[in-house]
Design an enzyme around this catalytic site. Structure first.
Site, short mmCIF file in Angstrom:
data_model
loop_
_atom_site.label_atom_id
_atom_site.label_comp_id
_atom_site.label_asym_id
_atom_site.label_seq_id
_atom_site.Cartn_x
_atom_site.Cartn_y
_atom_site.Cartn_z
N ASP A 30 -2.97 12.26 -8.35
CA ASP A 30 -2.25 12.15 -9.70
C ASP A 30 -2.89 11.20 -10.60
O ASP A 30 -3.37 10.10 -10.03
CB ASP A 30 -0.67 11.80 -9.46
CG ASP A 30 -0.20 12.10 -10.88
OD1 ASP A 30 0.78 13.04 -10.92
OD2 ASP A 30 -0.33 11.41 -11.87
N ILE A 31 -3.32 11.47 -11.74
CA ILE A 31 -4.26 10.88 -12.65
C ILE A 31 -3.27 9.41 -12.87
O ILE A 31 -4.08 8.28 -13.28
CB ILE A 31 -4.58 11.38 -13.73
CG1 ILE A 31 -5.76 11.02 -14.45
CG2 ILE A 31 -3.56 11.62 -14.99
CD1 ILE A 31 -6.42 11.77 -15.50
N ASN A 87 9.63 19.10 -10.46
CA ASN A 87 10.40 18.74 -11.69
C ASN A 87 10.35 19.98 -12.20
O ASN A 87 9.47 21.04 -12.60
CB ASN A 87 9.59 17.64 -12.61
CG ASN A 87 9.86 16.37 -11.96
OD1 ASN A 87 10.67 16.02 -11.21
ND2 ASN A 87 8.67 15.69 -12.20
N VAL A 96 4.04 18.89 -17.49
CA VAL A 96 3.04 19.91 -17.32
C VAL A 96 3.52 21.17 -16.84
O VAL A 96 4.21 21.28 -15.55
CB VAL A 96 1.74 19.58 -16.28
CG1 VAL A 96 0.95 20.93 -16.23
CG2 VAL A 96 1.17 18.21 -16.97
N HIS A 100 4.21 22.53 -10.07
CA HIS A 100 3.56 21.86 -9.20
C HIS A 100 4.51 20.93 -8.31
O HIS A 100 5.60 20.71 -8.79
CB HIS A 100 2.48 20.79 -10.09
CG HIS A 100 3.28 20.06 -11.00
ND1 HIS A 100 3.55 20.46 -12.26
CD2 HIS A 100 3.93 18.68 -11.11
CE1 HIS A 100 4.17 19.87 -12.97
NE2 HIS A 100 4.21 18.77 -12.23
N MET A 101 4.10 20.57 -7.01
CA MET A 101 4.77 19.69 -6.00
C MET A 101 4.06 18.29 -6.21
O MET A 101 2.93 18.18 -5.86
CB MET A 101 4.81 20.27 -4.85
CG MET A 101 5.60 19.45 -3.89
SD MET A 101 5.54 20.13 -2.22
CE MET A 101 7.29 21.34 -2.46
N HIS A 102 5.06 17.18 -6.48
CA HIS A 102 4.42 15.81 -6.22
C HIS A 102 4.64 15.67 -4.80
O HIS A 102 5.82 15.76 -4.19
CB HIS A 102 5.32 15.05 -6.98
CG HIS A 102 5.12 15.09 -8.53
ND1 HIS A 102 4.59 14.29 -9.43
CD2 HIS A 102 5.75 15.95 -9.22
CE1 HIS A 102 4.57 14.65 -10.69
NE2 HIS A 102 5.59 15.82 -10.61
P1 AMP Z 1 5.57 16.43 -14.21
O1 AMP Z 1 6.00 15.45 -14.98
O2 AMP Z 1 6.16 16.83 -12.95
O3 AMP Z 1 4.96 17.61 -14.97
O4 AMP Z 1 4.13 15.73 -13.53
C1 AMP Z 1 2.99 16.05 -14.16
C2 AMP Z 1 1.96 15.07 -13.55
O5 AMP Z 1 0.62 15.50 -13.70
C3 AMP Z 1 1.94 13.71 -14.15
O6 AMP Z 1 2.34 12.86 -12.89
C4 AMP Z 1 0.64 13.44 -14.47
O7 AMP Z 1 0.24 11.97 -14.06
C5 AMP Z 1 -0.09 14.49 -13.60
N1 AMP Z 1 -1.35 14.73 -14.37
C6 AMP Z 1 -1.35 15.27 -15.67
N2 AMP Z 1 -2.89 15.54 -16.22
C7 AMP Z 1 -3.60 15.31 -14.96
C8 AMP Z 1 -4.86 15.56 -14.51
N3 AMP Z 1 -5.78 15.80 -15.43
N4 AMP Z 1 -5.04 15.07 -13.30
C9 AMP Z 1 -4.42 14.69 -12.40
N5 AMP Z 1 -2.82 14.51 -12.66
C10 AMP Z 1 -2.52 14.89 -13.96
#
Ligand code: AMP
Ligand code: ZN
Length: 114
Positions: A30-31, A87, A96, A100-102
């Site tokens: 994660d960025i 989420n 986003v 996706h899974m964190h």
């Molecule tokens: P969510 O709030 O569940 O939609 O999480 C989206 C996640 O994507 C966040 O934790 C961001 O920091 C991460 N994110 C967004 N853009 C990027 C990227 N280019 N590379 C890596 N992680 C990203």
């Protein structure tokens, strides 16, 4: 999806710190990490939210969980423990809109989820 940042990562148009990849999923750091280990796992196929997983696509959830197990071992957090989070939509904290899974770990996580 041409304007989806995670699709752009799959296409190689945006760089990522890749942790794991197979035919179905891609995982990268994660960025903006919320923990010492914070990895995002995405299906390569664009699916907007958990609500958009069709019965025909249910296997994608298994693929995400399977990748989470591998990532926990790769990152060395499997035994101490970690958390997986998906989420969904605005009040769930989704920013986003590509499923996706964190995977979070590397410190004692707080008990509350939000
Ligand atoms: P969510 O709030 O569940 O939609 O999480 C989206 C996640 O994507 C966040 O934790 C961001 O920091 C991460 N994110 C967004 N853009 C990027 C990227 N280019 N590379 C890596 N992680 C990203
Ligand atoms: Zn996408």
């Amino acid at each position: 999806m041409s304007d989806c940042i995670f699709c752009k990562i799959v296409q190689g148009e945006i760089p990522c710190a890749k942790i794991y990849e197979n035919d179905q999923v891609l995982a990268f750091d994660d960025i903006h990490p919320m923990a010492p280990v914070h990895v995002i796992i995405i299906p390569k196929k664009h699916i907007s939210t958990l609500l958009d997983v069709s019965d025909a696509d249910n296997e994608v959830i298994v693929d995400l969980v399977s990748a989470a197990r591998k990532i926990a071992k790769i990152k060395g957090i499997a035994e101490k423990g970690f958390r997986t989070v998906i989420n969904c939509n605005a009040e769930g904290g989704q920013v986003v809109f590509h499923l996706h899974m964190h995977v979070l770990g590397g410190r004692k996580l707080q008990d509350e989820l939000g």
